[in-house]
Design a protein around this motif. Structure first.
Motif, PDB file in Angstrom:
ATOM      1  N   ALA A 124       0.889  -0.774  -0.070  1.00  0.00           N
ATOM      2  CA  ALA A 124      -0.136   0.266   0.020  1.00  0.00           C
ATOM      3  C   ALA A 124       1.117   1.143   0.258  1.00  0.00           C
ATOM      4  O   ALA A 124       1.375   1.837   0.970  1.00  0.00           O
ATOM      5  CB  ALA A 124      -0.513   0.578   1.150  1.00  0.00           C
ATOM      6  N   PRO A 125       1.126   2.133  -1.386  1.00  0.00           N
ATOM      7  CA  PRO A 125       2.777   3.107  -0.933  1.00  0.00           C
ATOM      8  C   PRO A 125       1.879   4.149  -0.314  1.00  0.00           C
ATOM      9  O   PRO A 125       2.558   4.691   0.081  1.00  0.00           O
ATOM     10  CB  PRO A 125       1.918   2.964  -3.066  1.00  0.00           C
ATOM     11  N   GLU A 126       0.612   4.426  -0.062  1.00  0.00           N
ATOM     12  CA  GLU A 126      -0.139   5.130   0.513  1.00  0.00           C
ATOM     13  C   GLU A 126       0.421   5.148   1.687  1.00  0.00           C
ATOM     14  O   GLU A 126       0.928   6.370   2.703  1.00  0.00           O
ATOM     15  CB  GLU A 126      -1.521   5.822  -0.019  1.00  0.00           C
ATOM     16  N   ASN A 127       0.014   4.366   2.360  1.00  0.00           N
ATOM     17  CA  ASN A 127       0.962   4.337   3.519  1.00  0.00           C
ATOM     18  C   ASN A 127       2.014   4.423   3.875  1.00  0.00           C
ATOM     19  O   ASN A 127       2.620   4.752   5.510  1.00  0.00           O
ATOM     20  CB  ASN A 127       0.635   2.647   4.485  1.00  0.00           C
ATOM     21  N   LEU A 128       2.585   3.231   3.362  1.00  0.00           N
ATOM     22  CA  LEU A 128       4.327   3.836   3.444  1.00  0.00           C
ATOM     23  C   LEU A 128       4.618   5.014   3.068  1.00  0.00           C
ATOM     24  O   LEU A 128       5.852   4.958   3.529  1.00  0.00           O
ATOM     25  CB  LEU A 128       4.723   3.245   2.144  1.00  0.00           C
ATOM     26  N   VAL A 129       4.052   5.983   2.454  1.00  0.00           N
ATOM     27  CA  VAL A 129       4.965   7.298   1.853  1.00  0.00           C
ATOM     28  C   VAL A 129       3.991   8.425   3.423  1.00  0.00           C
ATOM     29  O   VAL A 129       5.496   8.011   3.838  1.00  0.00           O
ATOM     30  CB  VAL A 129       4.152   7.922   1.621  1.00  0.00           C
ATOM     31  N   MET A 130       2.818   8.031   4.039  1.00  0.00           N
ATOM     32  CA  MET A 130       2.674   8.404   5.294  1.00  0.00           C
ATOM     33  C   MET A 130       3.800   8.066   6.066  1.00  0.00           C
ATOM     34  O   MET A 130       4.029   9.616   7.101  1.00  0.00           O
ATOM     35  CB  MET A 130       1.559   8.136   5.860  1.00  0.00           C
ATOM     36  N   GLN A 131       4.000   6.783   6.838  1.00  0.00           N
ATOM     37  CA  GLN A 131       5.360   6.200   7.840  1.00  0.00           C
ATOM     38  C   GLN A 131       6.224   6.579   7.553  1.00  0.00           C
ATOM     39  O   GLN A 131       7.154   7.168   8.446  1.00  0.00           O
ATOM     40  CB  GLN A 131       5.315   4.797   7.584  1.00  0.00           C
ATOM     41  N   GLU A 132       6.529   7.315   6.255  1.00  0.00           N
ATOM     42  CA  GLU A 132       7.827   7.418   5.682  1.00  0.00           C
ATOM     43  C   GLU A 132       7.728   9.115   6.397  1.00  0.00           C
ATOM     44  O   GLU A 132       9.414   9.306   7.486  1.00  0.00           O
ATOM     45  CB  GLU A 132       8.175   7.263   4.201  1.00  0.00           C
ATOM     46  N   ILE A 133       7.736  10.061   5.956  1.00  0.00           N
ATOM     47  CA  ILE A 133       6.589  11.936   6.527  1.00  0.00           C
ATOM     48  C   ILE A 133       7.275  11.616   7.823  1.00  0.00           C
ATOM     49  O   ILE A 133       7.757  12.212   8.670  1.00  0.00           O
ATOM     50  CB  ILE A 133       5.609  12.306   5.797  1.00  0.00           C
ATOM     51  N   VAL A 134       6.269  10.395   8.509  1.00  0.00           N
ATOM     52  CA  VAL A 134       5.796  10.500  10.335  1.00  0.00           C
ATOM     53  C   VAL A 134       7.436  10.600  10.341  1.00  0.00           C
ATOM     54  O   VAL A 134       8.286  11.690  11.340  1.00  0.00           O
ATOM     55  CB  VAL A 134       5.087   9.579  11.222  1.00  0.00           C
ATOM     56  N   LYS A 135       8.010   9.060  10.636  1.00  0.00           N
ATOM     57  CA  LYS A 135       9.554   9.255  11.430  1.00  0.00           C
ATOM     58  C   LYS A 135      10.464  10.697  10.589  1.00  0.00           C
ATOM     59  O   LYS A 135      11.221  11.843  11.314  1.00  0.00           O
ATOM     60  CB  LYS A 135      10.315   8.448  10.342  1.00  0.00           C
ATOM     61  N   LEU A 136      10.475  11.702   9.132  1.00  0.00           N
ATOM     62  CA  LEU A 136      11.519  12.858   8.856  1.00  0.00           C
ATOM     63  C   LEU A 136      10.627  13.443   9.541  1.00  0.00           C
ATOM     64  O   LEU A 136      12.020  14.474  10.002  1.00  0.00           O
ATOM     65  CB  LEU A 136      11.068  12.217   8.025  1.00  0.00           C
ATOM     66  N   ILE A 137       9.831  13.512   9.911  1.00  0.00           N
ATOM     67  CA  ILE A 137       8.979  14.737  10.752  1.00  0.00           C
ATOM     68  C   ILE A 137       9.568  14.837  12.227  1.00  0.00           C
ATOM     69  O   ILE A 137       9.903  15.333  12.842  1.00  0.00           O
ATOM     70  CB  ILE A 137       7.314  14.617  11.169  1.00  0.00           C
ATOM     71  N   GLU A 138      10.017  13.134  12.934  1.00  0.00           N
ATOM     72  CA  GLU A 138      10.385  13.362  14.668  1.00  0.00           C
ATOM     73  C   GLU A 138      11.972  13.839  14.427  1.00  0.00           C
ATOM     74  O   GLU A 138      12.325  13.827  15.409  1.00  0.00           O
ATOM     75  CB  GLU A 138      10.770  11.998  14.498  1.00  0.00           C
ATOM     76  N   TYR A 139      12.665  13.685  12.970  1.00  0.00           N
ATOM     77  CA  TYR A 139      14.208  13.742  13.227  1.00  0.00           C
ATOM     78  C   TYR A 139      14.636  15.298  12.184  1.00  0.00           C
ATOM     79  O   TYR A 139      15.090  15.049  11.269  1.00  0.00           O
ATOM     80  CB  TYR A 139      14.593  12.960  12.618  1.00  0.00           C
ATOM     81  N   GLY A 141      16.394  17.715  10.241  1.00  0.00           N
ATOM     82  CA  GLY A 141      17.595  17.686   9.503  1.00  0.00           C
ATOM     83  C   GLY A 141      17.713  16.737   8.592  1.00  0.00           C
ATOM     84  O   GLY A 141      18.923  16.201   8.223  1.00  0.00           O
ATOM     85  N   VAL A 142      17.379  15.465   8.994  1.00  0.00           N
ATOM     86  CA  VAL A 142      17.465  14.121   8.666  1.00  0.00           C
ATOM     87  C   VAL A 142      16.789  14.471   7.245  1.00  0.00           C
ATOM     88  O   VAL A 142      15.523  14.625   6.975  1.00  0.00           O
ATOM     89  CB  VAL A 142      17.069  13.228   9.020  1.00  0.00           C
ATOM     90  N   THR A 143      17.562  13.488   6.004  1.00  0.00           N
ATOM     91  CA  THR A 143      16.464  13.736   4.499  1.00  0.00           C
ATOM     92  C   THR A 143      15.872  12.400   4.116  1.00  0.00           C
ATOM     93  O   THR A 143      15.250  12.494   3.254  1.00  0.00           O
ATOM     94  CB  THR A 143      17.851  14.184   3.459  1.00  0.00           C
ATOM     95  N   GLN A 144      16.526  11.976   5.173  1.00  0.00           N
ATOM     96  CA  GLN A 144      15.962  10.334   4.441  1.00  0.00           C
ATOM     97  C   GLN A 144      16.254   9.200   6.358  1.00  0.00           C
ATOM     98  O   GLN A 144      17.427   9.410   6.789  1.00  0.00           O
ATOM     99  CB  GLN A 144      16.791   9.192   3.113  1.00  0.00           C
ATOM    100  N   LEU A 145      15.058   7.976   6.363  1.00  0.00           N
ATOM    101  CA  LEU A 145      15.370   7.187   7.665  1.00  0.00           C
ATOM    102  C   LEU A 145      15.032   6.091   7.174  1.00  0.00           C
ATOM    103  O   LEU A 145      13.781   6.517   6.684  1.00  0.00           O
ATOM    104  CB  LEU A 145      15.013   7.940   9.088  1.00  0.00           C
ATOM    105  N   THR A 146      15.968   5.177   7.370  1.00  0.00           N
ATOM    106  CA  THR A 146      14.498   3.466   7.474  1.00  0.00           C
ATOM    107  C   THR A 146      15.385   3.347   8.247  1.00  0.00           C
ATOM    108  O   THR A 146      16.798   3.276   9.086  1.00  0.00           O
ATOM    109  CB  THR A 146      15.775   2.944   6.000  1.00  0.00           C
ATOM    110  N   GLU A 147      14.719   1.877   8.819  1.00  0.00           N
ATOM    111  CA  GLU A 147      14.637   1.213   9.942  1.00  0.00           C
ATOM    112  C   GLU A 147      15.563  -0.282   9.807  1.00  0.00           C
ATOM    113  O   GLU A 147      14.554  -0.596   9.096  1.00  0.00           O
ATOM    114  CB  GLU A 147      13.833   0.958  11.314  1.00  0.00           C
ATOM    115  N   PHE A 148      16.341  -0.711  10.344  1.00  0.00           N
ATOM    116  CA  PHE A 148      16.108  -2.000  10.660  1.00  0.00           C
ATOM    117  C   PHE A 148      16.563  -2.400  11.637  1.00  0.00           C
ATOM    118  O   PHE A 148      16.215  -2.026  13.294  1.00  0.00           O
ATOM    119  CB  PHE A 148      17.482  -2.688   9.945  1.00  0.00           C
ATOM    120  N   ALA A 149      16.996  -3.768  12.091  1.00  0.00           N
ATOM    121  CA  ALA A 149      16.237  -4.821  13.850  1.00  0.00           C
ATOM    122  C   ALA A 149      14.971  -3.923  14.788  1.00  0.00           C
ATOM    123  O   ALA A 149      15.636  -3.727  15.530  1.00  0.00           O
ATOM    124  CB  ALA A 149      17.589  -4.349  14.106  1.00  0.00           C
TER     125      ALA A 149
END
Length: 468
Positions: A124-139, A141-149
């Protein structure tokens, strides 16, 4: 693995590019003959022209022998029907579908089962995009943020500016500023080109620095690369679609949110929905300078443009920044626009295609791969691999990191071991069940990495013998 990809658009063709070098037999299906021929001229794959939801088309694509069906046409209905045919007529073991419509997604638990519409994995691309934006709002200065582990480790990119403590210094000086922190610089792009990274590499202003860090250490690392921005407080969202709506719902308890929608009917419906929240809804043209002035766009910490029109998103963000908005995030569908905007006119641009391909690759790749993230709009990847085997049946378990024969363009970033997170050095020994995060700049060598990290075939026969 025999893979059928339905749809030769941006996502389908992008997926071919990722998978073609990984020992897969790929068949691409689309109605557009010219589009298929362009892709066939670039890659050694089979193409089939036809309607993706027709049994004859799937039969021509050798669906009887397929291991995986990936339905990423522009039509949800075609994608769902193709998966149904793949299940009922051809017994394809795994079926993945991209679903865009919110109505389908809201009923996914009932709809997407073997007894209804047999889709094994939904993207579901729209959900993925929304989640990505939420992460960027939290940080900031960060231009891309991905999570692992499971979210314990983050790989992020930050632009280096004068004022950052490490800017102008070499990488080996980083320890002075991050004592005991779980942080490692994994790549540096200078003028959009990857440079050779070693302990003596000097970080320059303007560099795009990729690093991995424990989740709680991301802001610390950001502060070494630029003056740390204060948390966002005031956010303006341009758009009234599902991404904008769900984003506003997600962040309205922590931030002051204004939502701009051009359609009066949609705006009225959103105003009713957000009546008892802090979200203010306006019906206006986001390029109306008088409106932006009246609503104090110059006081906005962040403007997020997520309409379904690239031009509207770009122009509204540029205008908002011209009138004083501090930062802008823009949703862009067409990769050509991303290339045009690499001059810092927009702070962050997000592609639904990138998010979709990451999710697809995570579901497609096997051999211990549990997470895949495309980085820098497809130029690189972050890979998370869980190691299995033992010393006798593995090329990596029980070995020092310095002794691993990693393929060119691939480096180890971090290791998650039970409740521990490690930044490995040369003398770190990898263990069974370790989760290892890799940075990949040479995607053509992923096949070799998978071969290196996978247990030898004799491991499974040894396990079977022990069980007997």
């Amino acid at each position: 693995m025999k893979i059928i990809i339905l749809g030769a658009g941006q996502v389908g063709s992008g997926l071919v590019e990722y998978l073609v070098n990984e020992n897969n037999e790929i068949t691409l299906v689309d109605q557009n003959y010219e589009r298929l021929q362009l892709i066939k001229n670039r890659f050694d794959i089979k193409v089939v022209q036809g309607y993706a939801s027709y049994p004859a088309t799937l039969r021509n694509a050798d669906a009887d022998n397929a291991d995986l069906l990936v339905a990423v046409t522009d039509s949800d209905e075609i994608n769902m029907l193709a998966c149904q045919l793949g299940y009922s007529l051809f017994k394809i073991p795994q079926k993945i579908a991209r679903i865009l419509n919110h109505d389908y997604l809201s009923e996914k638990d009932l709809l997407f089962t073997d007894n209804a519409i047999p889709v094994d994995n939904i993207i579901a691309p729209e959900n993925l995009v929304m989640q990505e934006i939420v992460k960027l709002i939290e940080y900031p200065g960060v231009t891309q943020l991905t999570e692992f582990a499971d979210g314990r480790l983050c790989m992020a990119s930050v632009k280096a500016y004068y004022g950052g403590s490490i800017v102008g210094s070499s990488v080996n000086n980083l320890s002075k500023y991050i004592s005991n922190a779980i942080i490692k610089i994994v790549a540096i792009y200078r003028q959009d080109k990857l440079i050779n990274l070693n302990p003596n590499t000097v970080i320059e202003a303007g560099d795009e620095v990729y690093f991995i860090a424990a989740k709680g250490h991301v802001r610390l690392m950001t502060s070494t690369l630029q003056k740390l921005e204060p948390p966002y407080r005031r956010i303006m969202i341009v758009g009234g679609g599902n991404i904008a709506r769900n984003l506003a719902l997600n962040i309205c308890k922590k931030y002051s949110v204004k939502l701009i929608e051009t359609n009066s009917k949609n705006a009225a419906s959103l105003a009713d929905e957000f009546d008892k929240t802090s979200v203010e809804v306006f019906c206006s043209d986001p390029s109306d300078q008088n409106f932006l002035t009246e609503e104090h766009v110059d006081m906005m910490d962040l403007v997020i443009s997520v309409t379904d029109n690239d031009e509207t998103n770009i122009m509204s963000a540029l205008l908002a920044k011209k009138q004083g908005a501090k930062k802008a995030i823009v949703l862009i569908q067409k990769y050509a626009y991303i290339n045009l905007l690499s001059n810092n006119a927009i702070d962050i641009y997000i592609s639904p295609g990138d998010a979709t391909i990451s999710a697809l690759l995570t579901n497609i790749r096997r051999n211990g791969i549990i997470n895949v993230k495309t980085l820098k709009h497809g130029l690189a990847e972050g890979l998370e691999i869980k190691l299995s085997g033992d010393y006798s049946h593995s090329n990596v378990i029980g070995r020092y990191v310095k002794d691993l024969k990693l393929p060119q363009g691939i480096s180890i970033c971090a290791v998650a071991r039970e409740n521990e997170m490690l930044i490995p050095d040369d003398k770190t020994t990898l263990q069974a069940n370790d989760t290892v995060v890799f940075f990949v700049s040479e995607k053509k060598n992923i096949r070799e990495l998978i071969k290196l990290t996978s247990p030898k075939a004799t491991f499974f026969s040894a396990l079977s013998s022990k069980a007997n």
